[in-house]
Scaffold this active site. Structure first.
Site, PDB file in Angstrom:
ATOM      1  N   LYS A   3      33.503  27.348 -47.066  1.00  0.00           N
ATOM      2  CA  LYS A   3      33.224  28.758 -46.831  1.00  0.00           C
ATOM      3  C   LYS A   3      33.073  29.518 -48.161  1.00  0.00           C
ATOM      4  O   LYS A   3      33.668  29.164 -49.179  1.00  0.00           O
ATOM      5  CB  LYS A   3      34.344  29.394 -45.994  1.00  0.00           C
ATOM      6  CG  LYS A   3      34.422  28.851 -44.554  1.00  0.00           C
ATOM      7  CD  LYS A   3      33.264  29.312 -43.709  1.00  0.00           C
ATOM      8  CE  LYS A   3      33.277  28.725 -42.303  1.00  0.00           C
ATOM      9  NZ  LYS A   3      34.331  29.281 -41.447  1.00  0.00           N
TER      10      LYS A   3
ATOM     11  N   ARG B 271      38.724  21.772 -39.099  1.00  0.00           N
ATOM     12  CA  ARG B 271      37.295  21.503 -38.897  1.00  0.00           C
ATOM     13  C   ARG B 271      36.641  21.424 -40.271  1.00  0.00           C
ATOM     14  O   ARG B 271      36.628  22.415 -41.015  1.00  0.00           O
ATOM     15  CB  ARG B 271      36.685  22.614 -38.046  1.00  0.00           C
ATOM     16  CG  ARG B 271      35.207  22.443 -37.718  1.00  0.00           C
ATOM     17  CD  ARG B 271      34.729  23.595 -36.844  1.00  0.00           C
ATOM     18  NE  ARG B 271      33.317  23.468 -36.499  1.00  0.00           N
ATOM     19  CZ  ARG B 271      32.316  23.911 -37.247  1.00  0.00           C
ATOM     20  NH1 ARG B 271      32.583  24.556 -38.387  1.00  0.00           N
ATOM     21  NH2 ARG B 271      31.062  23.746 -36.860  1.00  0.00           N
TER      22      ARG B 271
END
Length: 277
Positions: A221, A256
């Site tokens: 991210k 994840r």
């Protein structure tokens, strides 16, 4: 603690690694790399060799600024991959918010619906509630993908995220879905500032105490780039692994990730330390 899914009862006594399979041309990290069914299934097999416990397959990018795809396009991308993936002997999750996609993949034998909208789209909750046992992951998102980072959340991020997810889970239970089928996800990067994302991680134990297993999705991210000087998504392996470990230490039961092998190895080290303490 167990996460009930269509075909598997996933034991969460050890952290589960969910490997990301993007069957998309435009995902922020690996768009286009696994866009064909053959390439995606090969990637599924490699993730399993690397130690993935769960496969999470997506046919529409939900990165900031992403343009929605049509139902027909998403189904064309997903169905051949899901049809093959359910033969691999592990739980298969499908990342979609469209009720018709959810129904189609569950009919093929998929185990988990992973929804960034937390079943807020009309008809989505009914699909999950109408299934006898599929698992579901409810994620918090502020706004929607095209505009969510233009106006991030304001106020106390943890209380808002926690209240939303607890309410979404309770509403689903009221429709007859057992709590053991439900996992929650704070939605790192979905309408939150860098500071808010790290506040969610720092205070994550409060979210883990809400009573539902917690999934954390920090992999590659952009918030990691803000603190680790890694402008390219593929340069964020080390910070992604660090964030996954911190999330697990603060109560996450599923992580994840794109980089399965490195995450599995790091979790093995953490497990060895915990066993020796």
């Amino acid at each position: 603690m167990i996460w009930q899914t269509s075909r598997f009862n996933i034991h969460l006594d050890r952290p589960q690694v969910m490997g990301i399979v993007n069957v998309t041309p435009d995902s922020f990290s690996d768009g286009g790399r696994h866009a064909s069914a053959v390439a995606a299934l090969s990637h599924c097999e490699q993730l399993l060799k690397d130690g993935a416990d769960i496969l999470d397959i997506g046919g529409e990018s939900t990165r900031p600024g992403a343009t929605p795809v049509t139902l027909d396009d998403e189904l064309a991308r997903l169905l051949p991959v899901v049809r093959g993936a359910v033969q691999l002997g592990v739980p298969v999750s499908v990342d979609s918010y469209k009720p018709a996609v959810m129904q189609a993949v569950l009919d093929l034998g998929a185990d988990i619906v992973n929804d960034i909208w937390a079943l807020r789209q009309p008809g989505a909750a009914a699909v999950v509630a109408g299934h006898p046992g599929c698992g579901v992951c409810l994620m918090h998102m502020h706004g929607e993908p095209r505009t969510m980072q233009l106006q991030p959340m304001t106020g106390d991020v943890m209380s808002q995220v926690r209240d939303f997810l607890v309410a979404a889970a309770a509403a689903l239970e009221a429709q007859g879905v057992a709590a053991r089928r439900i996992v929650i996800d704070p939605g790192i990067g979905f309408g939150k500032s860098v500071a808010q994302n790290f506040a969610l991680l720092a205070r994550q134990d409060a979210l883990a105490a809400a009573g539902y297993p917690l999934l954390a999705g920090w992999s590659r991210k952009s918030s990691l780039a803000a603190v680790a000087a890694a402008p390219e998504a593929t340069d964020r392996v080390a910070p992604s692994v660090a964030a996954a470990l911190l999330a697990v230490q603060r109560g996450a039961r599923i992580v994840r990730v794109h980089d399965v092998r490195e995450t599995v190895q790091a979790l093995q080290v953490l497990a060895a330390v915990n066993a020796a303490s």
